[in-house]
Design a protein around this motif. Structure first.
Motif, PDB file in Angstrom:
ATOM      1  N   PRO A  67      -8.205  22.529  -9.330  1.00 49.62           N
ATOM      2  CA  PRO A  67      -7.823  22.071  -9.604  1.00 49.62           C
ATOM      3  C   PRO A  67      -6.302  21.430  -8.851  1.00 49.62           C
ATOM      4  O   PRO A  67      -6.391  21.940  -7.382  1.00 49.62           O
ATOM      5  CB  PRO A  67      -6.209  23.356 -10.373  1.00 49.62           C
ATOM      6  N   GLU A  69      -2.205  21.097  -7.449  1.00 49.79           N
ATOM      7  CA  GLU A  69      -2.375  21.474  -6.267  1.00 49.79           C
ATOM      8  C   GLU A  69      -1.144  20.500  -5.343  1.00 49.79           C
ATOM      9  O   GLU A  69      -1.395  19.936  -4.683  1.00 49.79           O
ATOM     10  CB  GLU A  69      -3.250  22.689  -5.024  1.00 49.79           C
ATOM     11  N   LYS A  89       3.315  26.654  -2.058  1.00 47.24           N
ATOM     12  CA  LYS A  89       2.353  25.768  -3.075  1.00 47.24           C
ATOM     13  C   LYS A  89       1.901  25.770  -4.459  1.00 47.24           C
ATOM     14  O   LYS A  89       2.910  27.210  -5.250  1.00 47.24           O
ATOM     15  CB  LYS A  89       0.622  26.687  -2.876  1.00 47.24           C
ATOM     16  N   ARG A  91       0.441  25.993  -8.565  1.00 46.74           N
ATOM     17  CA  ARG A  91      -0.628  25.085  -9.153  1.00 46.74           C
ATOM     18  C   ARG A  91       0.521  26.034 -10.852  1.00 46.74           C
ATOM     19  O   ARG A  91       0.580  26.825 -10.913  1.00 46.74           O
ATOM     20  CB  ARG A  91      -1.458  26.159  -8.922  1.00 46.74           C
ATOM     21  N   LYS A  94       3.861  26.573 -10.961  1.00 48.41           N
ATOM     22  CA  LYS A  94       4.256  28.420 -10.376  1.00 48.41           C
ATOM     23  C   LYS A  94       3.913  28.575  -9.033  1.00 48.41           C
ATOM     24  O   LYS A  94       3.069  28.391  -8.348  1.00 48.41           O
ATOM     25  CB  LYS A  94       3.131  29.735 -11.091  1.00 48.41           C
ATOM     26  N   VAL A  95       5.001  28.566  -8.439  1.00 48.62           N
ATOM     27  CA  VAL A  95       4.404  29.294  -7.256  1.00 48.62           C
ATOM     28  C   VAL A  95       3.522  29.304  -7.032  1.00 48.62           C
ATOM     29  O   VAL A  95       4.216  31.071  -7.185  1.00 48.62           O
ATOM     30  CB  VAL A  95       5.737  29.360  -5.913  1.00 48.62           C
ATOM     31  N   VAL A  96       2.419  30.119  -6.192  1.00 41.24           N
ATOM     32  CA  VAL A  96       1.245  31.053  -5.802  1.00 41.24           C
ATOM     33  C   VAL A  96       1.082  31.222  -4.914  1.00 41.24           C
ATOM     34  O   VAL A  96       0.282  32.610  -4.313  1.00 41.24           O
ATOM     35  CB  VAL A  96       0.000  30.282  -6.177  1.00 41.24           C
TER      36      VAL A  96
END
Lengths: 838, 205
Positions: A67, A69, A89, A91, A94-96
């Motif tokens: 996806p 990012e 990062k 995605r 949201k911060v993942v």
């Protein structure tokens, strides 16, 4: 490989315990069944292949479509001295993930367990969603949500009332290091100064600051050499510090030094993780470090291990101290009229040169006297004078090796060995904050610098005394002070451990102080300052406590109004400290809920107060702090930082060496091994002993002296409270930050206290028992960890836990507000307690 | 090709950075850790061993799947869900796994987790790698060697950056890999060497 769409789409309940996990079994089970030593020199060939399981084809999987990012530049700012540059990062908005940025010098690429857990702070379900106002008793946890307009209106209306009734100093501002960015830390200070409010100095680490700034002055790495230079040391003294836990980002440099052949010496009452990796562990009695240092100086002097040329050239050793007033002999003392010069600011200032003397009796300036003496007492034109170096040596003389051995509870041979190794060098003293946490702490650092100065363990590769806090950016390029409104200043300065008494007395050393309101930002004093109950008592005396925080931390819990601020990744920032780089924080995501930046909050308050000059945006401010001549000259600009994200600013080839040219940013431009004009670290009008603070001395800790040793009698409190209470950095927290990260709580889930087996046995305490620690100030319940590394008579509590995580009490209930007026500070270890089964 | 790891126990400070990196990247459920940091002094974290002051030790052993040469788990798996890749990584196929836990009983290292209930998560959205392994009820989870990351050219999450520079990985068959270069000439320890599993995680003391 495996599809994760289903997982990601799932809506997940919180806090369900999953049984039968791998985390429950200890290592002992593995070790017990035979952890044998491999005999091979070439592990790549350990398999003989005979029973090898045949590799199987991986089951066919539909590849997961990557996806979109995005990666943003981030920087960790909790002031563990990490200043870690992070890739953040994002995605689906949201911060993942957070990972370490790959920096030009990979040795400075860094991240830790906390850095990987940022997303749990951002999406903490207990993040404050909007301003809240207390409706029940203070600390009862009863709140109502209010709008920002209501919050600002209430605060500023009351503040105007307090100003009119009780003066501008009735509103005090207190920061900390909870978000060590340029704007977050400094911007509220503009409002304090514009309002003429009171500056509350938060008083952490001041022994280290005070002695270091006086003795060797600030350099680009703050005090000492760049950490990477430690690889050049032959002896590394980790003195009252446990960097393997407190600054894991620095540990590999120390291990690199060890691999390069350095001896690692740990001086600490407790057997710490760092001690476990040392070549020499010196288990000193708590609070006796300066007796050890003075004995080491004796040993060094007696054996002629000093570097006389360096003392002459780079220290105040040859300066002549007058018996009459303790000041250096100057031209005016022998009838030479002072001249004047024009300083960098264009002002005419007097010049009254300091004089030295050579062996033939010639007296003149250091420029005039080629070979000054560093020893002896003389009469010069009616002035009785003694070389500053001689005074240093004489001050240490009474602290013989034998006497120090008894006080420090170590052998005389150990002291002699330490002195020999140190003097041989190149030696690095990696300072920390163990000694700082006693009332007698400041002299430890003072004497360390003196010992470094006389042995030339400063100013050359591998020879360093201090702690690399890499101040380069803030000192050189980032200048928030330039943005202080013209003529604005705090009306009063006070120090946190003295505040309760001052509020009760309604004065600060004779100046009126009717404190009505306290504004606290980037700080959690109830979790981090000494004597927590005194803070609650203080809050109860105030009309309005305003706390800015992301969640209801301990301090916010006792406030009247709490204002929600952004997580670090929700706004721009500059981090100019603790690494060789100036690092940008990009705005990664929009602020969650109604949270605001400190700049926005302060601007709203200023508007409510009717104060002009608070119209700038966060970006205006950040850009403004870099808008100065030096930054411009070196092409350090906001636009460049925005473009490059990380700019290397530390000088040195290959490493920055503090005072390499023999010139220091001190009052004398030399290493000050003598304090000509002792001045408290924070001046608020207090009295202090001037004469005592010119040279090394030792006296026992104020409270933490439970046994009579030599002529120093035990503190009578020890009859009831025989154990010294110390705290340790908590691996899973930075001060009280990350305290509620679920991942980290799975690893370390409750407050623990480490007790030596003999102390535990004497009290019938077993591993895992709940124990009550107490003294006259308060109590806390911990889980007992019977730990052979705790010094008998000393207990260790990893800190950072908050009130809601204790079964009862809090560790800060146990500590004392007592401090040395010369160096106002939180003296966390100067406390006695008793422990019993809860 | 033989996937392997090395951990320099003299450098490891038990900070759990590798464990949390694994937790994050693999979007691990609550209370599930595929990489556990064990203190050799006792069950409580950070416990020392010995007598104060002169005879003390404090060491950590990060323990994840040992990606054994002879993985006991693979031998006993009734469905073939536990398998060994050609690169040496031992993994579990969640679509074939029936959660019988035979592998958990067979593995001497206690590094496998049975998701006996619907896994729960402290975050309400998936974090870490977009292709993090699925955590499915009634299957067994374990360190995958970050095969998903390796297959697209990244390093395993736990190897991304060790603060103490104590972790090494790569192809044990390749003398030029980081792990082989680190191990060359060093005496190593492997856990439960007498279990016959031939683990590919080497500890250097």
């Amino acid at each position: 490989m495996a599809k994760s769409d289903a997982t990601r789409a799932r809506s997940i309940g919180r806090r369900t315990f999953l049984k039968g996990t791998a985390a429950t079994a200890g290592f002992a089970a593995l070790a017990a069944t035979g952890c044998s030593s491999g005999k091979t020199d070439a592990p790549a060939t350990t398999d003989d292949g005979s029973d090898e399981v045949k590799a199987q084809a991986e089951p066919e999987k539909k590849p997961v479509q990557a996806p979109p990012e995005e990666i943003y530049q981030g920087v960790c700012r909790g002031n563990c001295f990490g200043g870690c540059s992070l890739d953040v990062k994002v995605r689906d908005g949201k911060v993942v993930a957070t990972t370490a940025t790959k920096l030009p010098n990979p040795d400075y690429s860094r991240i830790c367990q906390r850095g990987h857990s940022h997303l749990q702070r951002i999406y903490d379900p207990d993040r404050l969603k909007a301003p809240i106002r207390r409706v029940g008793d203070r600390g009862a946890g009863e709140w109502e949500q209010i709008t920002w307009d209501e919050a600002i209106e209430e605060i500023t209306t009351k503040w105007k009332q307090y100003q009119a009734e009780s003066g501008p100093e009735s509103i005090a501002f207190m920061a900390g290091s909870g978000n060590f960015g340029v704007a977050a830390t400094n911007y509220a200070g503009r409002l304090r100064d514009a309002m003429g409010g009171t500056l509350v100095q938060f008083c952490y680490d001041n022994c280290y600051f005070h002695a270091g700034l006086h003795a060797e002055g600030v350099g680009e790495a703050f005090l000492g050499n760049e950490i990477a230079d430690i690889v050049n040391a032959k002896y590394v003294f980790l003195w009252g510090t446990n960097p393997s836990v407190a600054q894991p980002q620095n540990w590999h440099f120390i291990m690199d030094a060890k691999e390069a052949g350095a001896k690692i010496i740990v001086i600490d009452p407790n057997f710490t993780l760092s001690a476990s990796r040392a070549d020499v562990f010196v288990p000193v009695r708590p609070g006796t470090d300066n007796a050890l240092l003075m004995a080491m100086i004796n040993e060094i002097v007696d054996n002629g291990w000093i570097d006389a040329d360096y003392i002459k050239a780079a220290t105040v050793g040859p300066y002549l101290v007058k018996a009459s007033d303790g000041k250096f002999l100057r031209g005016s003392d022998i009838g030479i009229e002072p001249t004047t010069t024009v300083n960098a600011a264009g002002q005419e200032v007097p010049v009254d040169p300091i004089l030295v003397r050579d062996a033939d009796g010639n007296v003149g300036t250091v420029e005039e006297i080629a070979d000054p003496v560093i020893e002896g007492s003389f009469e010069i034109e009616g002035n009785e004078v003694t070389c500053a170096y001689t005074l240093l040596v004489e001050s240490c003389k009474p602290w013989t090796v034998a006497r120090a051995a008894e006080l420090c509870d170590i052998s005389e041979d150990t002291i002699r060995d330490l002195a020999k190794m140190y003097a041989e060098g190149p030696s690095t003293i990696y300072q920390g904050f163990g000694p700082d946490h006693y009332v007698n702490g400041e002299r430890v650092y003072f004497t360390q610098y003196a010992m470094a100065a006389i042995t030339h363990n400063v100013g050359r590769p591998g020879a360093s005394c201090g702690y690399d806090w890499t101040y380069a950016g803030l000192m050189k390029y980032v200048k928030p002070a330039l943005l202080t409104p013209q003529g604005a200043a705090a009306t009063l300065t006070t120090v946190s451990p003295a505040m309760l008494e001052q509020v009760k007395a309604k004065e600060v050393e004779g100046k009126p102080f009717d404190l009505r309101s306290l504004y606290i930002w980037v700080s959690n004093p109830l979790g981090n300052q000494t004597d927590r109950n005194s803070w609650i008592e203080l809050f109860n005396m105030l009309d309005l406590v305003v706390v800015v925080d992301m969640r209801l931390g301990d301090t916010a819990h006792y406030a009247d109004i709490v204002l929600p601020c952004v997580h670090w990744f929700e706004s721009m920032e500059i981090m100019p400290q603790t690494s060789p780089y100036l690092i940008l924080q990009e705005k990664v995501i929009d602020p969650l809920y109604e949270s605001k930046t400190d700049v926005e909050i302060v601007n709203l308050l200023a508007k409510g107060m009717g104060i002009e000059g608070f119209e700038m945006t966060l970006e205006d401010y950040l850009a403004g702090t870099l808008n100065n001549d030096l930054a411009k000259a070196d092409n350090i600009t906001w636009d460049r930082l925005k473009k490059e994200k990380v700019i290397e600013i530390l000088s040195g080839d290959p490493f920055y060496i503090h005072g390499e040219n023999g010139v220091f940013r001190t009052s004398s431009t030399r290493l000050n091994l003598y304090y000509e004009s002792p001045t408290p670290y924070i001046v608020y009008g207090q009295s202090f002993d001037v004469e005592k603070n010119r040279l090394p001395y030792w006296e026992p800790p104020t409270e933490a002296w439970p046994e009579t040793v030599a002529e120093f009698e035990a503190n009578p409190l020890a009859a009831r409270f025989p154990l010294i209470f110390t705290t340790e950095r908590n691996k899973m927290k930075c001060h009280t930050q990350w305290g509620h990260s679920p991942w980290l709580l799975e690893l370390y889930n409750e407050p623990v206290i480490r007790i030596h087996p003999t102390d535990a046995e004497a009290r019938g305490i077993k591993e895992g028992d709940y124990v009550r620690a107490f003294n006259d100030r308060g109590e806390a319940v911990f889980k007992a960890n019977i730990h052979p590394g705790a010094r008998p008579g000393v207990v260790i509590a990893p800190k950072g836990w908050e009130e809601d995580q204790f079964k009862k009490g809090h560790y800060s209930n146990l500590t004392s507000r007592v401090f040395n007026p010369f160096t106002p500070n939180n003296c966390f270890f100067d406390a006695l307690i008793e422990i019993e089964k809860a | 090709m033989k996937f392997g790891m090395a951990i320099d126990v003299t450098r490891c400070i038990g900070c759990h950075t590798c464990a949390v990196a694994c937790k994050m990247s693999n979007n691990l459920p609550e209370e599930v850790w595929w990489n556990n940091i064990r203190s050799d002094g006792g069950e409580a974290p950070d416990t020392a061993r010995g007598e104060y002051p002169g005879n003390l030790e404090m060491n950590y052993y990060p323990v994840n799947c040992q990606h054994c040469e002879n993985p006991a788990c693979v031998d006993v798996c009734p469905t073939g869900a536990s398998f060994k890749r050609e690169d040496g990584i031992v993994s579990v196929d969640v679509d074939t796994c029936i959660g019988c836990a035979s592998c958990i009983a067979a593995c001497p290292y206690n590094v496998r987790v049975l998701y006996d209930k619907e896994p729960t998560f402290s975050m309400d959205f998936a974090v870490g790698d977009y292709d993090a392994p699925e955590h499915k009820q009634a299957t067994v989870g374990k360190c995958t060697g970050c095969a998903n990351r390796i297959d697209r050219g990244e390093v395993p999450a736990c190897m991304d950056l060790c603060p103490a520079r104590a972790r090494f990985w790569g192809d044990l068959d390749d003398p030029n890999s980081d792990v082989s270069k680190f191990l060359a000439g060093k005496q190593t320890v492997r856990l439960l060497e007498n279990a016959g599993t031939e683990p590919n995680v080497h500890y250097v003391k």
